[in-house]
Design an enzyme around this catalytic site. Structure first.
Site, PDB file in Angstrom:
ATOM      1  N   ASP A   1      -0.135   5.018   0.831  1.00  0.00           N
ATOM      2  CA  ASP A   1      -0.406   6.067   1.815  1.00  0.00           C
ATOM      3  C   ASP A   1      -0.505   5.509   3.231  1.00  0.00           C
ATOM      4  O   ASP A   1      -1.332   4.638   3.513  1.00  0.00           O
ATOM      5  CB  ASP A   1      -1.700   6.788   1.448  1.00  0.00           C
ATOM      6  CG  ASP A   1      -1.642   7.340   0.031  1.00  0.00           C
ATOM      7  OD1 ASP A   1      -0.755   8.168  -0.228  1.00  0.00           O
ATOM      8  OD2 ASP A   1      -2.442   6.917  -0.813  1.00  0.00           O
TER       9      ASP A   1
ATOM     10  N   ASP B   1      -1.265  -0.651   6.177  1.00  0.00           N
ATOM     11  CA  ASP B   1      -1.347   0.094   7.431  1.00  0.00           C
ATOM     12  C   ASP B   1      -2.754   0.217   7.977  1.00  0.00           C
ATOM     13  O   ASP B   1      -2.935   0.657   9.118  1.00  0.00           O
ATOM     14  CB  ASP B   1      -0.805   1.512   7.226  1.00  0.00           C
ATOM     15  CG  ASP B   1      -1.778   2.387   6.441  1.00  0.00           C
ATOM     16  OD1 ASP B   1      -2.330   3.344   7.020  1.00  0.00           O
ATOM     17  OD2 ASP B   1      -1.991   2.108   5.252  1.00  0.00           O
TER      18      ASP B   1
ATOM     19  N   ASP C   1       0.872  -1.157   0.000  1.00  0.00           N
ATOM     20  CA  ASP C   1       0.000   0.000   0.000  1.00  0.00           C
ATOM     21  C   ASP C   1       0.918   1.219   0.000  1.00  0.00           C
ATOM     22  O   ASP C   1       2.098   1.115   0.379  1.00  0.00           O
ATOM     23  CB  ASP C   1      -0.882  -0.026   1.255  1.00  0.00           C
ATOM     24  CG  ASP C   1      -1.656   1.257   1.439  1.00  0.00           C
ATOM     25  OD1 ASP C   1      -2.372   1.657   0.514  1.00  0.00           O
ATOM     26  OD2 ASP C   1      -1.517   1.873   2.511  1.00  0.00           O
TER      27      ASP C   1
END
Length: 234
Positions: free
Chosen positions: A11, A168, A9
């Protein structure tokens, strides 16, 4: 022996871009007469694609502008901010370098626009190591649907079962699970470490970026690859 592919991922995982996304959303909503949008309100959208986020905000605030117009506006503001400066998490940069040295295939799969992904990767120098990119704009459904991860595996030419996702946020961990991929979860928000979606992760770094150990995660990958005993969750 085939090395597992690693799909990142972007961001909140590779780069700390959430402050830019919050500010872009705040400015966009202010231009439409909404002046009370806060970081606390933004937090619930961490890990969710920009389009899906704006669909919810449009409904909640009764905005008349079409979603595409809102999307174009937010992306424009975000790009202005991101091109100024976006910080890479140092331990993630070290991890990318270790993976590249070992020869692992890598990709980025993100809810951001393709233009935003490319701009951030180019600005941070990560584009050299991560040329394979998938945006949620290019698939039917964003996270928590598995589409971006499955497309990344397809572009890398690997089986989903041979992929490890680094994420995240809970929606991303859920998407990885639905794609049939292992997941290394590195919560951006410490309060989300106990989210049920993270329970499906093969490795949960409860302390987030500050506790991420690039060499330790490499050892975990190696243990999985060779069928050895995997590292426990920390």
């Amino acid at each position: 022996m085939t090395l597992p592919a690693v799909i990142f991922d972007l961001d909140g995982t590779l780069v700390d871009s959430e402050p830019h996304y919050f500010e872009a959303g705040r400015r966009l909503l202010a231009s439409h007469g909404v002046h009370d949008y806060t970081w606390e309100q933004h937090r619930r959208f961490i890990g969710i694609g920009t389009k899906e986020t704006l669909e919810v905000l449009r409904e909640e605030y009764g905005l008349s502008a079409p979603v595409q117009e809102l999307l174009d506006g937010k992306n424009r503001i975000y790009l202005e901010l991101a091109r100024g400066a976006t910080d890479v998490f140092p331990r993630m940069r070290a991890f990318v370098e270790l993976l590249a040295k070992a020869g692992h295939p890598m990709a980025v799969a993100s809810g951001s626009s393709r233009e935003a992904i490319r701009a951030v990767l180019a600005g941070t120098g990560l584009d050299v190591r991560l040329p394979t990119v998938v945006s949620a704009e290019e698939v039917e459904h964003g996270k928590p649907a598995p589409d971006v991860f499955l497309e990344a595996a397809r572009r890398l030419g690997v089986d989903p079962a041979d992929c490890v996702v680094v994420e995240d946020a809970p929606p991303g961990a859920q998407a990885a699970h639905r794609a049939g991929m292992r997941c290394v979860a590195v919560p951006y928000l410490a309060a989300q470490a106990d989210d049920p979606a993270f329970a499906t992760a093969g490795l949960l770094v409860r302390g987030g970026q500050d506790a991420f150990d690039a060499r330790g995660v490499m050892d975990w990958l190696t243990a999985r690859q060779t069928g050895g005993r995997a590292a426990g969750r920390d």
